[in-house]
Design a protein around this motif. Sequence first.
Motif, mmCIF file in Angstrom:
data_model
loop_
_atom_site.group_PDB
_atom_site.id
_atom_site.type_symbol
_atom_site.label_atom_id
_atom_site.label_comp_id
_atom_site.label_asym_id
_atom_site.label_seq_id
_atom_site.Cartn_x
_atom_site.Cartn_y
_atom_site.Cartn_z
ATOM 1 N N SER A 30 0.805 -1.218 0.000
ATOM 2 C CA SER A 30 0.000 0.000 0.000
ATOM 3 C C SER A 30 0.843 1.275 0.000
ATOM 4 O O SER A 30 0.323 2.356 -0.247
ATOM 5 C CB SER A 30 -0.932 0.014 1.219
ATOM 6 O OG SER A 30 -0.189 0.197 2.411
ATOM 7 N N ILE A 31 2.127 1.178 0.246
ATOM 8 C CA ILE A 31 3.018 2.342 0.282
ATOM 9 C C ILE A 31 3.378 2.761 -1.146
ATOM 10 O O ILE A 31 3.717 1.927 -1.978
ATOM 11 C CB ILE A 31 4.307 2.023 1.070
ATOM 12 C CG1 ILE A 31 3.991 1.715 2.510
ATOM 13 C CG2 ILE A 31 5.309 3.169 0.965
ATOM 14 C CD1 ILE A 31 5.190 1.247 3.307
ATOM 15 N N LYS A 32 3.302 4.048 -1.416
ATOM 16 C CA LYS A 32 3.739 4.570 -2.712
ATOM 17 C C LYS A 32 5.240 4.807 -2.628
ATOM 18 O O LYS A 32 5.700 5.793 -2.057
ATOM 19 C CB LYS A 32 2.995 5.855 -3.039
ATOM 20 C CG LYS A 32 1.522 5.652 -3.250
ATOM 21 C CD LYS A 32 0.824 6.952 -3.569
ATOM 22 C CE LYS A 32 -0.661 6.717 -3.732
ATOM 23 N NZ LYS A 32 -1.387 7.968 -3.953
ATOM 24 N N LEU A 33 6.013 3.869 -3.171
ATOM 25 C CA LEU A 33 7.465 3.920 -3.049
ATOM 26 C C LEU A 33 8.081 5.113 -3.776
ATOM 27 O O LEU A 33 9.146 5.585 -3.395
ATOM 28 C CB LEU A 33 8.067 2.606 -3.558
ATOM 29 C CG LEU A 33 7.692 1.369 -2.735
ATOM 30 C CD1 LEU A 33 8.274 0.119 -3.376
ATOM 31 C CD2 LEU A 33 8.178 1.499 -1.305
ATOM 32 N N VAL A 34 7.407 5.625 -4.793
ATOM 33 C CA VAL A 34 7.904 6.800 -5.524
ATOM 34 C C VAL A 34 8.001 7.998 -4.581
ATOM 35 O O VAL A 34 8.915 8.817 -4.684
ATOM 36 C CB VAL A 34 6.989 7.106 -6.723
ATOM 37 C CG1 VAL A 34 7.410 8.365 -7.438
ATOM 38 C CG2 VAL A 34 6.997 5.935 -7.696
ATOM 39 N N ASP A 35 7.065 8.084 -3.623
ATOM 40 C CA ASP A 35 7.085 9.189 -2.651
ATOM 41 C C ASP A 35 8.320 9.159 -1.757
ATOM 42 O O ASP A 35 8.680 10.164 -1.156
ATOM 43 C CB ASP A 35 5.834 9.143 -1.768
ATOM 44 C CG ASP A 35 4.562 9.409 -2.564
ATOM 45 O OD1 ASP A 35 4.656 9.913 -3.712
ATOM 46 O OD2 ASP A 35 3.468 9.111 -2.040
ATOM 47 N N PHE A 36 8.970 8.015 -1.680
ATOM 48 C CA PHE A 36 10.163 7.875 -0.840
ATOM 49 C C PHE A 36 11.444 7.842 -1.651
ATOM 50 O O PHE A 36 12.509 7.452 -1.164
ATOM 51 C CB PHE A 36 10.042 6.601 0.009
ATOM 52 C CG PHE A 36 8.942 6.691 1.025
ATOM 53 C CD1 PHE A 36 9.128 7.330 2.227
ATOM 54 C CD2 PHE A 36 7.692 6.144 0.771
ATOM 55 C CE1 PHE A 36 8.110 7.426 3.167
ATOM 56 C CE2 PHE A 36 6.676 6.223 1.683
ATOM 57 C CZ PHE A 36 6.880 6.873 2.891
ATOM 58 N N GLY A 37 11.348 8.216 -2.917
ATOM 59 C CA GLY A 37 12.547 8.347 -3.745
ATOM 60 C C GLY A 37 12.944 7.119 -4.523
ATOM 61 O O GLY A 37 14.004 7.090 -5.136
ATOM 62 N N PHE A 38 12.102 6.076 -4.538
ATOM 63 C CA PHE A 38 12.427 4.872 -5.295
ATOM 64 C C PHE A 38 12.081 5.092 -6.764
ATOM 65 O O PHE A 38 11.030 5.648 -7.087
ATOM 66 C CB PHE A 38 11.658 3.660 -4.767
ATOM 67 C CG PHE A 38 12.172 3.156 -3.455
ATOM 68 C CD1 PHE A 38 13.162 2.208 -3.403
ATOM 69 C CD2 PHE A 38 11.645 3.647 -2.266
ATOM 70 C CE1 PHE A 38 13.643 1.748 -2.195
ATOM 71 C CE2 PHE A 38 12.108 3.186 -1.042
ATOM 72 C CZ PHE A 38 13.119 2.230 -1.018
ATOM 73 N N ASP A 39 12.965 4.666 -7.650
ATOM 74 C CA ASP A 39 12.731 4.750 -9.082
ATOM 75 C C ASP A 39 11.981 3.505 -9.514
ATOM 76 O O ASP A 39 12.523 2.399 -9.495
ATOM 77 C CB ASP A 39 14.062 4.872 -9.838
ATOM 78 C CG ASP A 39 13.879 5.056 -11.312
ATOM 79 O OD1 ASP A 39 12.759 5.366 -11.763
ATOM 80 O OD2 ASP A 39 14.881 4.890 -12.041
ATOM 81 N N MET A 40 10.733 3.649 -9.942
ATOM 82 C CA MET A 40 9.893 2.507 -10.272
ATOM 83 C C MET A 40 9.763 2.285 -11.767
ATOM 84 O O MET A 40 8.923 1.544 -12.221
ATOM 85 C CB MET A 40 8.498 2.696 -9.649
ATOM 86 C CG MET A 40 8.515 2.864 -8.139
ATOM 87 S SD MET A 40 9.318 1.520 -7.262
ATOM 88 C CE MET A 40 8.152 0.219 -7.504
ATOM 89 N N GLN A 41 10.639 2.907 -12.563
ATOM 90 C CA GLN A 41 10.605 2.722 -14.012
ATOM 91 C C GLN A 41 11.324 1.448 -14.371
ATOM 92 O O GLN A 41 12.347 1.119 -13.793
ATOM 93 C CB GLN A 41 11.255 3.902 -14.712
ATOM 94 C CG GLN A 41 10.536 5.213 -14.480
ATOM 95 C CD GLN A 41 11.256 6.354 -15.170
ATOM 96 O OE1 GLN A 41 12.091 6.145 -16.027
ATOM 97 N NE2 GLN A 41 10.930 7.570 -14.790
ATOM 98 N N LEU A 42 10.777 0.740 -15.345
ATOM 99 C CA LEU A 42 11.414 -0.514 -15.787
ATOM 100 C C LEU A 42 12.318 -0.292 -16.934
ATOM 101 O O LEU A 42 12.333 0.363 -17.778
ATOM 102 C CB LEU A 42 10.342 -1.551 -16.155
ATOM 103 C CG LEU A 42 9.485 -2.001 -14.977
ATOM 104 C CD1 LEU A 42 8.391 -2.917 -15.474
ATOM 105 C CD2 LEU A 42 10.334 -2.727 -13.955
#
Length: 48
Positions: free
Chosen positions: A36-48
């Motif tokens: 449920s956590i939006k990892l992008v908000d914590f600086g994680f790059d979620m692009q493949l």
Amino acid sequence: MKFITGKDRNQTEFFCLEQTIAQDNEVRLIDLFVASIKLVDFGFDMQL
């Protein structure tokens, strides 16, 4: 001569992790929380 009996290291075993964890195990709650956590908000790059 004695031989060690066991599983062949070159043979692949398939199993479902979902089946090995009990339905009431606390790790399932942790999984739901992390999902449920939006990892992008914590600086994680979620692009493949």
